[in-house]
Design an enzyme around this catalytic site. Structure first.
Site, PDB file in Angstrom:
ATOM      1  N   ASP A 191      38.716  42.290  46.025  1.00 40.11           N
ATOM      2  CA  ASP A 191      38.422  41.310  45.040  1.00 40.11           C
ATOM      3  C   ASP A 191      38.239  42.194  43.733  1.00 40.11           C
ATOM      4  O   ASP A 191      37.292  41.721  42.711  1.00 40.11           O
ATOM      5  CB  ASP A 191      37.090  40.672  45.334  1.00 40.11           C
ATOM      6  N   HIS A 226      31.201  41.723  51.233  1.00 40.00           N
ATOM      7  CA  HIS A 226      31.278  40.171  51.000  1.00 40.00           C
ATOM      8  C   HIS A 226      31.643  39.626  52.445  1.00 40.00           C
ATOM      9  O   HIS A 226      32.812  40.043  53.163  1.00 40.00           O
ATOM     10  CB  HIS A 226      32.033  39.702  49.880  1.00 40.00           C
ATOM     11  N   HIS A 248      42.300  36.903  47.186  1.00 39.63           N
ATOM     12  CA  HIS A 248      42.322  35.445  47.086  1.00 39.63           C
ATOM     13  C   HIS A 248      43.426  34.887  46.615  1.00 39.63           C
ATOM     14  O   HIS A 248      43.995  35.605  45.892  1.00 39.63           O
ATOM     15  CB  HIS A 248      41.001  35.098  46.369  1.00 39.63           C
ATOM     16  N   ASP A 280      33.185  36.967  53.170  1.00 39.09           N
ATOM     17  CA  ASP A 280      34.451  36.187  53.347  1.00 39.09           C
ATOM     18  C   ASP A 280      35.537  37.585  53.611  1.00 39.09           C
ATOM     19  O   ASP A 280      36.766  37.266  53.603  1.00 39.09           O
ATOM     20  CB  ASP A 280      34.903  35.545  52.252  1.00 39.09           C
ATOM     21  N   HIS A 281      35.032  38.650  53.732  1.00 38.78           N
ATOM     22  CA  HIS A 281      36.131  39.762  54.130  1.00 38.78           C
ATOM     23  C   HIS A 281      35.792  40.494  55.090  1.00 38.78           C
ATOM     24  O   HIS A 281      36.366  41.250  55.505  1.00 38.78           O
ATOM     25  CB  HIS A 281      35.967  40.760  52.930  1.00 38.78           C
ATOM     26  N   HIS A 287      32.993  44.542  41.290  1.00 31.52           N
ATOM     27  CA  HIS A 287      32.834  43.269  41.827  1.00 31.52           C
ATOM     28  C   HIS A 287      31.715  43.423  42.785  1.00 31.52           C
ATOM     29  O   HIS A 287      30.401  42.659  42.815  1.00 31.52           O
ATOM     30  CB  HIS A 287      33.854  42.846  42.856  1.00 31.52           C
ATOM     31  N   HIS A 297      35.179  45.749  50.927  1.00 31.77           N
ATOM     32  CA  HIS A 297      33.795  45.635  50.486  1.00 31.77           C
ATOM     33  C   HIS A 297      32.869  44.690  51.338  1.00 31.77           C
ATOM     34  O   HIS A 297      33.478  43.930  52.304  1.00 31.77           O
ATOM     35  CB  HIS A 297      33.893  45.034  48.964  1.00 31.77           C
TER      36      HIS A 297
HETATM   37 ZN   LIG Z   1      34.119  39.551  47.187  1.00 34.40          ZN
END
Ligand SMILES: [Zn+2]
Length: 255
Positions: free
Chosen positions: A133, A58, A171, A60-61, A114, A56
């Site tokens: 996530d 985001h 995570h 942080d990915h 998400h 996805h």
């Molecule tokens: Zn995420």
């Protein structure tokens, strides 16, 4: 030949993971939270990066994608619905598509909620699932772009995977998730067993994943919204499972 994997922590509490095909030496990073941590894992293993499979959009990915691609010229595969928000995408995929990493084959499962276009990757031959996530061990992602009904449907798709599927999530939230889960099902013996296992892993400085889908089905309250005792615990007996799920998610947001 079986896939090999290398799991590592990066950023604050993200998991990075490499999947390696011994037959062709192809290696995929599942998401790219940060380039340096992926590079360190490549160095440790001696593997060469050929692909990045994105779950996805985001940051942080996806924050490490551009740097890794410029260095390794790897292919970037991303969810069709989110490709515009992900850098350097070469190929987009949807529900039911197959992605090859050397001789390994991943099936694409759309798991929105998400984010609106979140996807998961399942390697049936090795029973490995990379769920980003959407699902965490004993938890699930926040419902940010979708709604509770959509997220519950996504979790049901993942719950249908074989019990001995290894679940790799985005995570390290397991311990906090267990603390919350105990407020929903304090008498769940399998949840207590998972708590003990996780305490031991953390004491040994080890990651708490992958877990098995069978364990998640037995102890993760977000996968158990259609279990009568769970509905009773949140005062929603007889209500649709997605409403029970929504209530559990709300309680977790406030926990
Ligand atoms: Zn995420």
């Amino acid at each position: 030949m079986a896939a090999q994997s290398c799991l590592f922590l990066c950023l604050k509490d993200n998991f990075g993971v490499l999947v390696h095909d011994l037959e062709t030496m192809a290696t995929a990073a599942i998401d790219a939270p940060e380039a340096d941590a992926v590079e360190a894992a490549l160095k440790r293993t001696g593997w060469s990066l050929t692909d990045i499979l994105v779950t996805h959009h985001h940051h942080d990915h996806t924050g490490g994608i551009e740097e890794l691609k410029s260095r390794h010229h790897c292919r970037v595969v991303a969810p069709d619905a989110e490709a515009a928000g992900i850098p350097a995408v070469d190929e987009t995929v949807r529900e039911g598509d197959r992605v090859r990493v050397g001789s390994l084959e991943a099936h694409v499962i759309e798991t929105p909620g998400h984010t609106a276009g979140h996807i998961s990757y399942f390697l049936p031959a090795d029973k490995l699932a990379f769920v980003g996530d959407t699902l965490f061990s004993i938890g699930c992602g926040r419902v940010i772009e979708g709604n509770a009904e959509m997220m519950w449907d996504s979790l049901l798709k993942l719950r249908a995977l074989p019990d001995d599927t290894r679940i790799f999530c985005g995570h390290e939230y397991t311990l906090a998730n267990i603390r919350f889960a105990k407020t929903i099902e304090p008498a769940n013996a399998l949840l207590s067993a998972r708590e003990q296992e996780v305490a031991r892993l953390i004491a040994e400085n080890k990651p708490t994943i992958p877990s098995f889908m069978g364990e998640e089905k037995a102890a993760n309250p977000f996968l158990r919204a259609d279990v009568p005792e769970v509905a009773r615990a949140v005062g929603l007996v007889g209500k649709p499972a997605w409403q029970v799920f929504a209530e559990i998610r709300e309680r977790k947001n406030r926990f």
